[in-house]
Each structure stands twice: as C-alpha cells, then as structure tokens.
Design an enzyme around this catalytic site. Structure first.
Site, PDB file in Angstrom:
ATOM      1  CE  LYS A  17      -3.845   1.894   2.783  1.00 20.81           C
ATOM      2  NZ  LYS A  17      -4.670   1.646   3.995  1.00 20.81           N
ATOM      3  CB  SER A  68      -7.998   3.395   3.028  1.00 23.96           C
ATOM      4  OG  SER A  68      -7.075   2.832   3.954  1.00 23.96           O
ATOM      5  CB  SER A 125      -7.970   0.493   5.883  1.00 24.01           C
ATOM      6  OG  SER A 125      -8.729   1.673   5.921  1.00 24.01           O
TER       7      SER A 125
END
Ligand SMILES: *[C@@H]1O[C@H](CO)[C@@H](O)[C@H](O)[C@H]1NC(C)=O
Ligand SMILES: *[C@@H]1O[C@H](CO)[C@@H](O)[C@H](O)[C@H]1NC(C)=O
Ligand SMILES: *[C@@H]1O[C@H](CO)[C@@H](O)[C@H](O)[C@H]1NC(C)=O
Ligand SMILES: *[C@@H]1O[C@H](CO)[C@@H](O)[C@H](O)[C@H]1NC(C)=O
Ligand SMILES: *[C@@H]1O[C@H](CO)[C@@H](O)[C@H](O)[C@H]1NC(C)=O
Ligand SMILES: *[C@@H]1O[C@H](CO)[C@@H](O)[C@H](O)[C@H]1NC(C)=O
Ligand SMILES: *[C@@H]1O[C@H](CO)[C@@H](O)[C@H](O)[C@H]1NC(C)=O
Ligand SMILES: *[C@@H]1O[C@H](CO)[C@@H](O)[C@H](O)[C@H]1NC(C)=O
Ligand SMILES: *[C@@H]1O[C@H](CO)[C@@H](O)[C@H](O)[C@H]1NC(C)=O
Length: 543
Positions: free
Chosen positions: A98, A173, A197
């Site tokens: 990420k 997210s 997330s």
C-alpha cells in the site's frame, strides 16, 4: 537462517521452462516452481510485471513500480545457480505495498499529489523485514487518499475499481492492494487499518487478511492517522500466505520508534503463525454472533450478506462449533463510532511523520500545509472530519472522555468473551455489499470495534452476491473473526478450517486472461488513471 534443503536441485535452476502461472500463485506454489527449476525468479517477477502492465487499466490498482525488482530477481537466480542461496521464508516472492509504507527506492505518497515527491531515505521497519525475508517489492498500490476513507479514490492514483464489478469500489482504504491481489498482480500485499482498511478490501475482493493486535507489528514509517487505532498487516488469497506474511512483518519485534510494540507478551514474540495452522479444530469452538452488526432490512444490497452469514453459520454448526447470538445493544457500530480518536490524533501524528529527519524529497512540513496546497481529494462526507482534525489535538479536553469510553468498551468486550465462554466473535465486515463508485461513503462497515479495542481480526471470504450484468461472478462478501488480544494463532487456525470447507474465492472473470511474459530490460513504468475520479469528489475542496 539455515541452508536450504532444496539446493541439490539448483542444477535445474536458470534453465527456465517458463511454465510459471502467476494466477492464484501462493508462496508455496511459487517456491515449488523455482526450486524444481520450472521457473527462474526472473520468470516469476516478469510474469507479474507483464500482468500489471497489460491489465492494470481494468482496476487502476497500481500507482508505481519499483525499478529494483528485476535486479533483485537476477541476484536471486545467480545465487541459486551458484548454490549460494540462504533459506528465508519469502525468497523471490513478489509483493505489493500500500503506498503509505515508506520505501527508500520509490516515493511514499499516500495517494496524495502534494506528497508525490516525498522520498523516505529508509524503508519502514516492516518493509525492511519483508525484504530481509527475501520478498521482492514490485511496486505500490493505490489507496483511499491518505487512508482516510474506504472508497479508494486519490488525487495521485485516481479511482481504483472493483475487479468483480466495474461499477463498484474495491473497499478501502487499502483498495488498491485488494484489487491487485484479487487480480493476481502479486503473491500477496500489505495494508494498514485505522477503522476498516485491512478488512473492507479483503471482504470486497474475496481475500483473507489479518488486522493484528495493536503493538504486534511496528507502525514506524507508515503514513499515520491515529496512535490509538492504526495497525498494519497482510492481505492474501490464502490463509497460509497471510500467516507467513504476518510472521515476517511481526519479526520486527520491539521497535523504539513505536512504543506500542512494548506490549507484545513474551510468549507471543517470535511466533511462527504458519506452523500448526492445520492443528486446530472447529469442534467445540464457541463463536459469538453480533446481531447488532447486521442490517436485517431485505434489499439487493443487504440480503446477500445476510444469506452468506447464514450459510457460514450453518457450516460452523455442522463442523461441531456453537454459534451464540449476542444481542447486547452495546454492539452498535454506528454508536461506537463516537469514540473514534482520529480527529484528535491525526494532526500530531502527521506532523511528526512529515518532520522526521529521514524524510527527504519534496513534501509539506505539516498537515495544515498539506491541505493548504489544494492538491488533494477529500470526499464531501469527510469535510467535517478533516476540518476538525486541522484544529484539534490530544490536548482537547474531550479526548480524555473518548479514551475513557474506549476503556469501557474494551472491558465490556472482555466481559462478553468471558460471559459466553467464546473463542471468537463473528459478524459481516460490511452490512451491505461494497458501495458503488460515486457514493458518499463506504457505509455499513463494522470495523470500529476492533479498531478501538486494539483486538485482532482475521477476515475470510464467505460468499458472493448473485451474478448481474456488471458483476458476472457476483460481488464478494467477507466475515470478520475477532479474538481476544494476541490470539492471532487461534484466529488463523479457525480461518484455515473455514478455508477447508471449500474454496469460496473465485478469480475475477477478466483476470483469468493468460498474459504472455514479456522480456524487460528495465521495470516498465505505470501511469495511474487520474482522470477517472467521479465528479462528486472535487479536487482541492475542503468546504
Ligand atoms: C485495457 O486496455 C486494453 C488494451 O489497450 C483494452 O483492450 C481494454 O479494453 C482496456 N480495458 C479497460 C477495462 O479499459
Ligand atoms: C555467496 O553470497 C555472498 C553474499 O550473499 C557473497 O559474499 C559470496 O561471494 C557468494 N559466494 C559465491 C561463491 O558466489
Ligand atoms: C508513546 O508514543 C507516543 C507517540 O509517539 C507518544 O505520544 C507517547 O507519549 C509515548 N508514550 C510513552 C509512555 O512513552
Ligand atoms: C439497511 O439497509 C436498507 C436497504 O439497503 C437501507 O435502506 C438502510 O439505510 C440500511 N439501514 C442502515 C441503518 O444502514
Ligand atoms: C434487485 O435484483 C433483482 C434481481 O437481480 C433485479 O431485478 C432488481 O431490479 C433489483 N432491484 C433494485 C432496486 O436494484
Ligand atoms: C445504533 O446507534 C445509532 C446511533 O446512536 C442509533 O441511531 C440507532 O438507533 C442504533 N441502532 C439500534 C438498533 O439500536
Ligand atoms: C478541539 O478543540 C478545538 C478548539 O476548541 C475545536 O475547534 C475542535 O472542534 C475540538 N476537536 C474535537 C474533536 O472536539
Ligand atoms: C464507563 O463506565 C462507567 C461504569 O459503567 C460509567 O460510570 C462511565 O460513565 C463510563 N464512562 C464513559 C466515558 O463511557
Ligand atoms: C448460500 O448457500 C447457497 C447454497 O449453497 C448458495 O446457493 C448461495 O449462493 C449462498 N449465498 C451466498 C450469498 O453466498
């Protein structure tokens, strides 16, 4: 480190038969192909790069590729050929991070245009541990801007699209990681979790993830939001890969730059979560089912979730487990949200991140400076949140009340475990299927309970909505398995048993494509589609 028992096979290495199939590859299947000479590490890495280059436009999941990947692959192949490889758990395993994980090789942006040239000089400790264990970082995945919501839209990366339904978001997210791993762009990926997330993208992409107990993995070098709620962890297509990745990420151990790592009990430090995965059993296990974390109003958005949960509950019963309904009105995710600490902690945490001596390149020095730049996406439903965070701190009087409320909630959760003699608590990650692109928020998620109490969760796929014109294989549905602190080993054993019920996961239809392996002189560059942002999310607006 011990010498690999498979080095006797190195005579074959380097003579690639090019049969490596990246689709649905696991750590074990990749190692099998490399150590039996079916594929070189370069084949493995280029097969994933070829897929990303050819197929990224379906989901817009990848933000950047790491130029070091091919050299690392060649280095591995040379060592293997020279009978000079060492045994490490992630040898030549291609992964995606990420883009809120610090990497010294490429910028760490959080998906934010104002951080597009923010260049850490050192890797985050978790990244260093993954590399030391042999992992090869292919690149960075898109995320909801600065990890602040679950729609996975960002000013730098554009909108990431759900690989199962091009009209839907991939959760978030960590939605770029979710979409990428579902599409077999790497063996596994990483995410972070402040409220939902690591779990929402697993749920929306038919994947497994682990949100670890707070303190198990150092959060140093991860773009922060909340000292109380942030954690980081892996997302993968199998429980075994989540367990191995978790073991490596937790191997950082105590880290003076994240004092929460002092909390790890002696008996937990150094655990190999991949060992003994199959040793558990569901027989006699007791699960609490949180009734308050469902939306029982029938609709196309909610009924598939309720049906998938009924299906998994029946399977748990058949396997000899007991599922106890928990009806305590305390378990209301909307009500619990008032204890969220982000508004108080965000500005202090971000300022500290931006002001570290090790952060180079070009970047703002403070959160307020970042938002003054106008180079960001904040979705309208979050204007109040960001505007409040810009003027708040842990010095606000109400912060202590919120922390006291969290203490209460943590005690009540412990009491629920004890009163019902539970091994784990289960509920759908989201009360409805993942929301369409252009929605006001990723509504209906239940992640707040673990986020506030710091407890661990393993997320597992439990079903799909019916197929439709835009979702030929249906839309994935995931379940959270929440445990007492430091029970990751137990939760992963339970998830492994559930995996044995039969594979729920399906590969997205378009991702079945076999992509020809290209020969690369250098890692190709990738350009995210910044132009695909829904008009509902204007750039640079915080009104
Ligand atoms: C992705 O690009 C390929 C080749 O340019 C094209 O055929 C395909 O339609 C594109 N897919 C999407 C979803 O845009
Ligand atoms: C084996 O690898 C080490 C470092 O990883 C290197 O220093 C050494 O020269 C290598 N030996 C051979 C025979 O290639
Ligand atoms: C732990 O670290 C946080 C954030 O860096 C800091 O605010 C806090 O004072 C530290 N706590 C202790 C007891 O050192
Ligand atoms: C429950 O689901 C229905 C149907 O999708 C929706 O209209 C309603 O807003 C949801 N309720 C809550 C509290 O989210
Ligand atoms: C719900 O799904 C059914 C069957 O797929 C479809 O015919 C119907 O139009 C959907 N309803 C709504 C409100 O989208
Ligand atoms: C959950 O809490 C919200 C906000 O406090 C409230 O509006 C709602 O009625 C509660 N739901 C139930 C089922 O009690
Ligand atoms: C913290 O205090 C400031 C100044 O009084 C106020 O504007 C802000 O809303 C408070 N923050 C929170 C989360 O209550
Ligand atoms: C915590 O629980 C105690 C006892 O139940 C109660 O008196 C107190 O008001 C609660 N505090 C918060 C902040 O919720
Ligand atoms: C629940 O199980 C039934 C029977 O196996 C299956 O047809 C259905 O698709 C499942 N529902 C969901 C939402 O996965």
């Amino acid at each position: 480190m011990r010498t690999s028992p498979v080095l006797c096979l190195t005579a074959l290495a380097g003579k690639s038969l090019a049969t490596f199939d990246p689709r649905e590859a696991t750590i074990a299947s990749t190692h099998h192909d490399i150590y039996t000479g079916l594929a070189t590490c370069r084949d493995v890495v280029t097969s994933f790069l070829s897929r990303i280059e050819k197929l990224n436009n379906h989901t817009n999941a990848i933000i950047a590729l790491d130029p070091a990947a091919l050299d690392l692959a060649d280095e591995f192949d040379e060592k293997l050929a020279a009978n000079n490889a060492t045994y490490v758990p992630l040898s030549c395993i291609p992964i995606l991070l990420k883009d809120n994980y610090d990497t010294a090789s490429i910028p760490t942006t959080g998906g934010n245009l104002d951080l597009s040239k923010s260049q850490p000089s050192i890797d985050a400790p978790a990244v260093a541990a993954l590399k030391k264990a042999g992992a090869i970082i292919l690149g960075k995945a898109n995320l909801h801007e600065l990890a602040l919501e679950g729609l996975s839209v960002s000013s730098l990366g554009g909108q990431t699209i759900n690989p199962y339904d091009y009209t839907r978001t991939p959760g978030g997210s960590s939605g770029g990681t979710g979409a990428a791993i579902a599409s077999s762009f790497a063996v596994f990926g990483t995410g972070s979790d402040t409220v939902n997330s690591l779990r929402s993208p697993a749920s929306a992409n038919s994947l497994f993830s682990c949100r670890p107990t707070r303190g198990l993995i150092s959060r140093a070098g991860i773009v922060p939001i909340s000292y109380t709620q942030d954690v980081i962890g892996p997302i993968a297509r199998s429980v075994g890969d989540v367990a191995t990745a978790l073991t490596v990420m937790a191997s950082v151990g105590y880290d003076a730059s994240d004092n929460a790592t002092s909390l790890v009990p002696a008996g937990i430090e150094g655990t190999d979560y991949a060992l003994g995965l199959s040793a558990g059993s569901l027989k006699g296990k007791r699960f609490g089912l949180l009734e308050g974390f469902f939306n029982r109003t029938a609709s196309n958005e909610t009924s598939p979730v309720n049906q998938a949960m009924a299906n998994i509950t029946a399977k748990l019963h058949r396997a000899g487990a007991t599922v106890v309904p928990i009806t305590d009105s305390l378990y209301n995710a909307t009500a619990i949200l008032k204890l969220d600490t982000q508004r108080y902690e965000y500005r202090e945490e971000m300022n500290a991140y931006l002001q570290r001596a090790s952060l180079g390149g070009e970047h703002p020095e403070t959160l307020n400076e970042l938002y003054a730049s106008k180079k960001f996406v904040v979705i309208p439903s979050q204007y109040e949140y960001v505007n409040t965070a810009l003027v708040s701190s842990t010095g606000n009087a109400t912060y202590n009340t919120v922390q006291a409320g969290i203490q209460n909630l943590t005690l009540a959760l412990q009491r629920t475990f004890t009163a019902h003699d539970l091994d784990a608590i289960i509920y759908p990650e989201q009360k409805n299927i993942v929301v369409p692109i252009g929605s006001a928020s990723q509504s209906g998620r239940n992640g707040i309970l673990a986020a506030l109490t710091g407890t661990p969760v393993v997320t597992v796929p439990v079903g799909f909505s019916p197929a439709s014109a835009t979702a030929p294989r249906g839309i994935p549905i995931g379940m959270e398995i929440l445990g007492r602190s430091w029970t990751e080993a137990l939760l992963l054993q339970i998830a492994w048993q559930i995996e044995q019920f039969g594979s729920i996961r399906r590969i997205p239809e378009w991702a079945e494509e076999v992509v020809d392996i290209k020969t690369y002189d250098a890692v190709p560059s990738i350009t995210p589609n910044r132009g695909n942002i829904n008009a509902a999310y204007p750039l640079g607006n915080l009104a």
